[in-house]
Design a protein around this motif. Structure first.
Motif, PDB file in Angstrom:
ATOM      1  N   GLN A   1       0.831  -1.197   0.000  1.00  0.00           N
ATOM      2  CA  GLN A   1       0.000   0.000   0.000  1.00  0.00           C
ATOM      3  C   GLN A   1       0.869   1.252   0.000  1.00  0.00           C
ATOM      4  OE1 GLN A   1      -2.907  -0.339  -1.054  1.00  0.00           O
ATOM      5  NE2 GLN A   1      -4.287   0.121   0.646  1.00  0.00           N
TER       6      GLN A   1
ATOM      7  N   ARG B   1      -9.623  -8.955  -4.201  1.00  0.00           N
ATOM      8  CA  ARG B   1      -9.850  -7.543  -3.915  1.00  0.00           C
ATOM      9  C   ARG B   1      -8.627  -6.748  -4.358  1.00  0.00           C
ATOM     10  NH1 ARG B   1     -12.385  -3.077  -4.219  1.00  0.00           N
ATOM     11  NH2 ARG B   1     -12.660  -1.812  -2.344  1.00  0.00           N
TER      12      ARG B   1
ATOM     13  N   GLU C   1      -7.852  -0.446  -2.429  1.00  0.00           N
ATOM     14  CA  GLU C   1      -8.050   0.985  -2.648  1.00  0.00           C
ATOM     15  C   GLU C   1      -6.927   1.705  -1.915  1.00  0.00           C
ATOM     16  OE1 GLU C   1     -10.626   2.408  -4.261  1.00  0.00           O
ATOM     17  OE2 GLU C   1     -11.811   0.597  -4.626  1.00  0.00           O
TER      18      GLU C   1
ATOM     19  N   GLN D   1      -7.177   2.055   2.000  1.00  0.00           N
ATOM     20  CA  GLN D   1      -7.676   0.925   2.790  1.00  0.00           C
ATOM     21  C   GLN D   1      -6.616   0.341   3.719  1.00  0.00           C
ATOM     22  OE1 GLN D   1      -9.427  -1.666  -0.287  1.00  0.00           O
ATOM     23  NE2 GLN D   1     -11.210  -1.759   1.064  1.00  0.00           N
TER      24      GLN D   1
END
Ligand code: C2E
Ligand code: CA
Ligand code: CA
Length: 433
Positions: free
Chosen positions: A24, A128, A131, A134
């Motif tokens: 991320q 998934r 995003e 997230q």
């Protein structure tokens, strides 16, 4: 802190969360977001029970190895516990992630040889794409929801997370939670639709159709909550409410001089589980007595599948209702069973032919002959046929021309709230207006 699960040598949940955080972070600096695949073996618990722990562990090790070798070099493969595995693909768009997931599923397909026997392994998989904002926990949760969808589909295919499905599921859960209370606090409303004598346009009956006037979501149609009520056992309570409210409404119409000029019956829909309740007949008797109505004022609509379960209790309930004097009707006729033999054996008085048959009328000319034959069968069994789904004057006329006597549908009138139906009763002598 231990980051590996001993059996498979793969990283564990902690390792996955760390890898997700890292991925991320690099996505924040402009890279594409990571993709998370979550995988769960189908029926592993049963497998474990029948094979024993040692063999089950061997299966898990084989599965772990197969996932590892089907996954890419830079993918992070982890075992989250039990038979649940996760694969983190750094910076991977949805099409590539889906292909990678399906490749892993395919790698699991060959039978696993355990020495003295072989087992077949299948899995479900959710995807998934993260995003940007997230947390690892959120990504995992939503991958898990997608996994749940994949399992429900049972097609051995990757399922991408879909916010619309999520919303529908949330709404469904909310509905179950709120429906019981909604019945108590009068959030249900009945709409009424005319059933008309085709030759004269006179009113023969009205069908009560329930809706839920939800304070937040507005009017919810029965198809959205009846199946849930049936599955959750709330249907008995809902059915009782419909029964009482509908006969009270009919009594009000019969007692008001402005509407009493019409002579028609109340039709209500009864669910299959209602027939299995011993109290149902008493409920009906009591509701009629409270409203001061004769049993003949009420017709119960039952679907073919509800009526033909061939269960002693159902049969007993049907006979008791018949003896009580309420009318019994088969609803959605023609959709459930190919044999019509039961028409002569059951204590039913009316048959409502499914609207599918009328809809087909517009498509070709032989359909009318087919409908005439159905009407003849109904008549020769001594039953009264009602044709639903009549939307045009042409359809009404065509049905009349082949000897059909009763109809229902948007052409005569859409379902409307009780107050509107009262206005129609005051204003009209025949339908359509
Ligand atoms: P159903 O018993 O077959 O009811 C007829 C459905 O067809 C109604 O949908 C009605 O609005 C619709 N309809 C009527 N005329 C026409 C037409 O000309 N064209 C078309 N396309 N549709 C027409 P609704 O009100 O949405 O009800 C759906 C189903 O929900 C009902 O099907 C019934 O099975 C169930 N249901 C409704 N109220 C109750 C209830 O109080 N208890 C139970 N157990 N089930 C109910
Ligand atoms: Ca019906
Ligand atoms: Ca129907």
């Amino acid at each position: 802190m231990r980051l590996r699960t001993p059996l498979t040598g793969l990283g564990n949940r902690l390792a996955l969360e760390e890898a997700l955080l890292l991925a991320q972070e690099s996505a924040v600096h402009g890279g594409p977001p990571p993709a998370l695949l979550l995988l769960d073996l189908d029926g592993f618990r049963d497998l474990k029970r029948s094979l024993g722990h040692a063999a089950a562990d061997q299966v898990l090790m084989t599965v772990a190895m197969r996932i590892r070798s089907a996954a890419g070099e830079h993918d992070v493969v982890t075992r989250l516990g039990g038979d649940e595995f996760a694969v983190l693909l750094p910076a991977t768009p949805v099409a590539r992630a889906t292909a990678a997931g399906n490749r892993i599923l395919a790698a699991l397909e060959p039978d696993i040889d355990l020495g003295n026997e072989t087992v077949r392994c299948r899995a479900s998989m959710g995807l998934r794409i993260a995003e940007p904002d997230q947390t690892p926990a959120d990504i995992l949760l939503e991958a898990d929801m997608a996994l749940e969808e994949s399992r429900a589909e049972g097609r051995n295919k990757v399922r991408n997370f879909d916010p619309a499905t999520l919303l529908a599921r949330q709404l469904q859960r909310q509905i179950v939670g709120e429906l019981g209370q909604a019945i108590d606090s009068d959030q249900l409303v009945l709409y009424f639709q005319p059933i008309v004598e085709l030759a004269t346009g006179k009113l023969q009956g009205t069908e009560a159709l329930v809706r839920w006037d939800h304070p937040e979501h507005g009017l919810i149609m029965p198809d959205r909550f009846i199946p849930i009520a049936e599955a959750s056992g709330l249907i008995a309570k809902l059915g009782r409410w419909v029964l009482r409210a509908s006969v009270a409404q009919l009594a009000a119409w019969r007692n008001d001089p402005a509407t009493a000029k019409h002579d028609f019956t109340m039709r209500i829909n009864v669910s299959a589980p209602d027939l299995q309740s011993l109290e149902f007949v008493d409920d009906v008797r009591e509701a009629l007595a409270t409203a001061g109505l004769p049993a003949q004022a009420l017709v119960l609509e039952l679907t073919e599948s509800a009526i033909i379960q061939n269960n002693e209790l159902d049969r007993y309930t049907l006979m008791s209702l018949h003896r009580l004097g309420v009318g019994l009707e088969i609803d959605d006729f023609g959709t459930g069973y190919s044999s019509m033999g039961y028409l002569r054996k059951l204590p039913v008085d009316h048959v409502k032919v499914d609207r599918e048959f009328v809809r087909e009328l517009d498509k070709d000319d032989t359909q009318l002959k087919f409908l005439a034959a159905i009407q003849q069968v109904i008549r020769s069994c001594g039953l009264d046929g009602i044709w639903e789904g009549i939307e045009t004057a042409e359809q009404a006329e065509a049905l009349r021309s082949i000897g059909c006597t009763s109809g229902q549908g948007y052409y005569f009138g859409r379902p409307v709230p009780g107050t509107d139906f009262t206005e129609q009763l005051k204003r009209q002598l025949t339908w359509p207006a």
